[in-house]
Design a protein around this motif. Structure first.
Motif, PDB file in Angstrom:
ATOM      1  N   ARG A  74       0.870  -1.180   0.000  1.00 21.03           N
ATOM      2  CA  ARG A  74       0.000   0.000   0.000  1.00 21.03           C
ATOM      3  C   ARG A  74       0.901   1.222   0.000  1.00 21.03           C
ATOM      4  O   ARG A  74       1.987   1.191   0.573  1.00 21.03           O
ATOM      5  CB  ARG A  74      -0.887  -0.006   1.235  1.00 21.03           C
ATOM      6  N   GLU A  75       0.447   2.305  -0.594  1.00 21.88           N
ATOM      7  CA  GLU A  75       1.205   3.554  -0.526  1.00 21.88           C
ATOM      8  C   GLU A  75       1.534   3.849   0.927  1.00 21.88           C
ATOM      9  O   GLU A  75       0.717   3.629   1.825  1.00 21.88           O
ATOM     10  CB  GLU A  75       0.393   4.711  -1.102  1.00 21.88           C
ATOM     11  N   SER A  76       2.728   4.343   1.174  1.00 22.81           N
ATOM     12  CA  SER A  76       3.174   4.539   2.553  1.00 22.81           C
ATOM     13  C   SER A  76       2.284   5.488   3.339  1.00 22.81           C
ATOM     14  O   SER A  76       2.131   5.338   4.549  1.00 22.81           O
ATOM     15  CB  SER A  76       4.632   5.024   2.593  1.00 22.81           C
ATOM     16  N   ASN A  77       1.641   6.446   2.664  1.00 22.33           N
ATOM     17  CA  ASN A  77       0.789   7.387   3.395  1.00 22.33           C
ATOM     18  C   ASN A  77      -0.541   6.779   3.822  1.00 22.33           C
ATOM     19  O   ASN A  77      -1.297   7.408   4.556  1.00 22.33           O
ATOM     20  CB  ASN A  77       0.566   8.667   2.586  1.00 22.33           C
ATOM     21  N   SER A  78      -0.854   5.564   3.390  1.00 22.56           N
ATOM     22  CA  SER A  78      -2.116   4.945   3.796  1.00 22.56           C
ATOM     23  C   SER A  78      -1.933   3.520   4.315  1.00 22.56           C
ATOM     24  O   SER A  78      -2.893   2.760   4.381  1.00 22.56           O
ATOM     25  CB  SER A  78      -3.117   4.971   2.633  1.00 22.56           C
ATOM     26  N   ILE A  79      -0.730   3.163   4.723  1.00 23.32           N
ATOM     27  CA  ILE A  79      -0.502   1.787   5.176  1.00 23.32           C
ATOM     28  C   ILE A  79      -1.253   1.472   6.464  1.00 23.32           C
ATOM     29  O   ILE A  79      -1.752   0.367   6.644  1.00 23.32           O
ATOM     30  CB  ILE A  79       1.001   1.451   5.293  1.00 23.32           C
ATOM     31  N   LYS A  80      -1.388   2.449   7.346  1.00 22.56           N
ATOM     32  CA  LYS A  80      -2.124   2.199   8.598  1.00 22.56           C
ATOM     33  C   LYS A  80      -3.583   1.877   8.313  1.00 22.56           C
ATOM     34  O   LYS A  80      -4.174   0.996   8.943  1.00 22.56           O
ATOM     35  CB  LYS A  80      -2.002   3.388   9.544  1.00 22.56           C
ATOM     36  N   GLN A  81      -4.175   2.576   7.362  1.00 21.23           N
ATOM     37  CA  GLN A  81      -5.555   2.302   6.979  1.00 21.23           C
ATOM     38  C   GLN A  81      -5.677   0.892   6.407  1.00 21.23           C
ATOM     39  O   GLN A  81      -6.606   0.159   6.731  1.00 21.23           O
ATOM     40  CB  GLN A  81      -6.059   3.327   5.964  1.00 21.23           C
ATOM     41  N   ARG A  82      -4.740   0.506   5.576  1.00 20.30           N
ATOM     42  CA  ARG A  82      -4.788  -0.847   4.993  1.00 20.30           C
ATOM     43  C   ARG A  82      -4.632  -1.904   6.077  1.00 20.30           C
ATOM     44  O   ARG A  82      -5.357  -2.911   6.088  1.00 20.30           O
ATOM     45  CB  ARG A  82      -3.696  -1.017   3.934  1.00 20.30           C
ATOM     46  N   LEU A  83      -3.724  -1.702   7.011  1.00 23.79           N
ATOM     47  CA  LEU A  83      -3.552  -2.658   8.102  1.00 23.79           C
ATOM     48  C   LEU A  83      -4.803  -2.714   8.979  1.00 23.79           C
ATOM     49  O   LEU A  83      -5.189  -3.786   9.449  1.00 23.79           O
ATOM     50  CB  LEU A  83      -2.305  -2.330   8.921  1.00 23.79           C
ATOM     51  N   ARG A  84      -5.449  -1.576   9.181  1.00 22.85           N
ATOM     52  CA  ARG A  84      -6.711  -1.541   9.935  1.00 22.85           C
ATOM     53  C   ARG A  84      -7.751  -2.448   9.273  1.00 22.85           C
ATOM     54  O   ARG A  84      -8.501  -3.154   9.943  1.00 22.85           O
ATOM     55  CB  ARG A  84      -7.219  -0.105  10.014  1.00 22.85           C
ATOM     56  N   GLU A  85      -7.782  -2.442   7.940  1.00 21.70           N
ATOM     57  CA  GLU A  85      -8.722  -3.291   7.213  1.00 21.70           C
ATOM     58  C   GLU A  85      -8.438  -4.774   7.458  1.00 21.70           C
ATOM     59  O   GLU A  85      -9.358  -5.595   7.453  1.00 21.70           O
ATOM     60  CB  GLU A  85      -8.673  -2.975   5.720  1.00 21.70           C
ATOM     61  N   HIS A  86      -7.203  -5.126   7.652  1.00 24.02           N
ATOM     62  CA  HIS A  86      -6.845  -6.518   7.946  1.00 24.02           C
ATOM     63  C   HIS A  86      -7.076  -6.865   9.415  1.00 24.02           C
ATOM     64  O   HIS A  86      -7.418  -7.999   9.733  1.00 24.02           O
ATOM     65  CB  HIS A  86      -5.365  -6.773   7.650  1.00 24.02           C
ATOM     66  N   LEU A  87      -6.887  -5.906  10.311  1.00 27.77           N
ATOM     67  CA  LEU A  87      -6.832  -6.205  11.743  1.00 27.77           C
ATOM     68  C   LEU A  87      -8.095  -5.869  12.523  1.00 27.77           C
ATOM     69  O   LEU A  87      -8.322  -6.434  13.599  1.00 27.77           O
ATOM     70  CB  LEU A  87      -5.656  -5.457  12.376  1.00 27.77           C
ATOM     71  N   ILE A  88      -8.933  -4.959  12.035  1.00 28.17           N
ATOM     72  CA  ILE A  88     -10.091  -4.502  12.813  1.00 28.17           C
ATOM     73  C   ILE A  88     -11.395  -4.543  12.028  1.00 28.17           C
ATOM     74  O   ILE A  88     -12.326  -5.234  12.385  1.00 28.17           O
ATOM     75  CB  ILE A  88      -9.859  -3.068  13.350  1.00 28.17           C
ATOM     76  N   LYS A  89     -11.497  -3.731  11.002  1.00 28.06           N
ATOM     77  CA  LYS A  89     -12.742  -3.726  10.228  1.00 28.06           C
ATOM     78  C   LYS A  89     -12.445  -3.266   8.820  1.00 28.06           C
ATOM     79  O   LYS A  89     -11.468  -2.567   8.555  1.00 28.06           O
ATOM     80  CB  LYS A  89     -13.805  -2.847  10.878  1.00 28.06           C
ATOM     81  N   LYS A  90     -13.336  -3.686   7.928  1.00 27.05           N
ATOM     82  CA  LYS A  90     -13.160  -3.361   6.515  1.00 27.05           C
ATOM     83  C   LYS A  90     -14.500  -3.048   5.892  1.00 27.05           C
ATOM     84  O   LYS A  90     -15.551  -3.415   6.412  1.00 27.05           O
ATOM     85  CB  LYS A  90     -12.498  -4.528   5.789  1.00 27.05           C
ATOM     86  N   HIS A  91     -14.450  -2.379   4.783  1.00 22.43           N
ATOM     87  CA  HIS A  91     -15.635  -2.135   3.978  1.00 22.43           C
ATOM     88  C   HIS A  91     -16.027  -3.462   3.326  1.00 22.43           C
ATOM     89  O   HIS A  91     -15.173  -4.301   3.021  1.00 22.43           O
ATOM     90  CB  HIS A  91     -15.316  -1.087   2.903  1.00 22.43           C
TER      91      HIS A  91
END
Length: 146
Positions: A74-91
């Motif tokens: 994932r682009e470095s400026n949005s990696i936390k959001q991508r990890l959140r999708e794996h670890l907590i919740k996703k669309h």
């Protein structure tokens, strides 16, 4: 320089990133406290606050024995959001490893996250594909590993 020499140079460069990414001793342990999955969001996001990179690896294991199971980018400026999708919740339309993560944690295993930053950013796609191709035998959550 011959094409094979260029390819060998690129692969050697990527091998250095792969070695760092797949080293679980460099990875961050992600902890969960609540059995209500979404109640863990603040805790998990706090654990990710210092995460930087544009290619990441998810490890599973317990008692100090961890195996890499998934590599993504994932682009470095949005990696936390991508990890959140794996670890907590996703669309609902987002592909992620959330179900695998939930099952793993609920089974008593731990999750580790490791990242690397490759520049320029557009190389992240190639690095991800290279690592998956080299380690498809262990990256069991990468559905496109075959």
């Amino acid at each position: 320089m011959k094409q094979n020499d260029i390819i060998n140079t690129i692969e050697k460069y990527f091998d250095g990133f792969a070695k760092k990414l797949l080293d679980h001793s460099r990875a961050k342990l992600i902890t969960y406290q609540s059995k209500v999955w979404l109640n863990n969001e603040i805790l998990v996001m706090e654990q990710l606050k210092n995460i930087e990179g544009n290619v990441y690896c998810i490890f599973i294991g317990r008692e100090g024995i961890f195996e890499p199971v998934y590599v993504g980018e994932r682009e470095s400026n949005s990696i936390k959001q991508r990890l959140r999708e794996h670890l907590i919740k996703k669309h609902a339309k987002t592909g992620s490893q959330l179900k695998n993560v939930q099952t793993t944690v609920e089974s008593g295993y731990s999750i580790l996250i490791n990242t690397v930053l490759i520049k320029p950013d557009y190389l992240r796609h190639s690095l991800e594909k290279y690592i998956i191709s080299q380690f498809k035998h262990v990256l069991i959550w990468n559905i496109h590993r075959r």
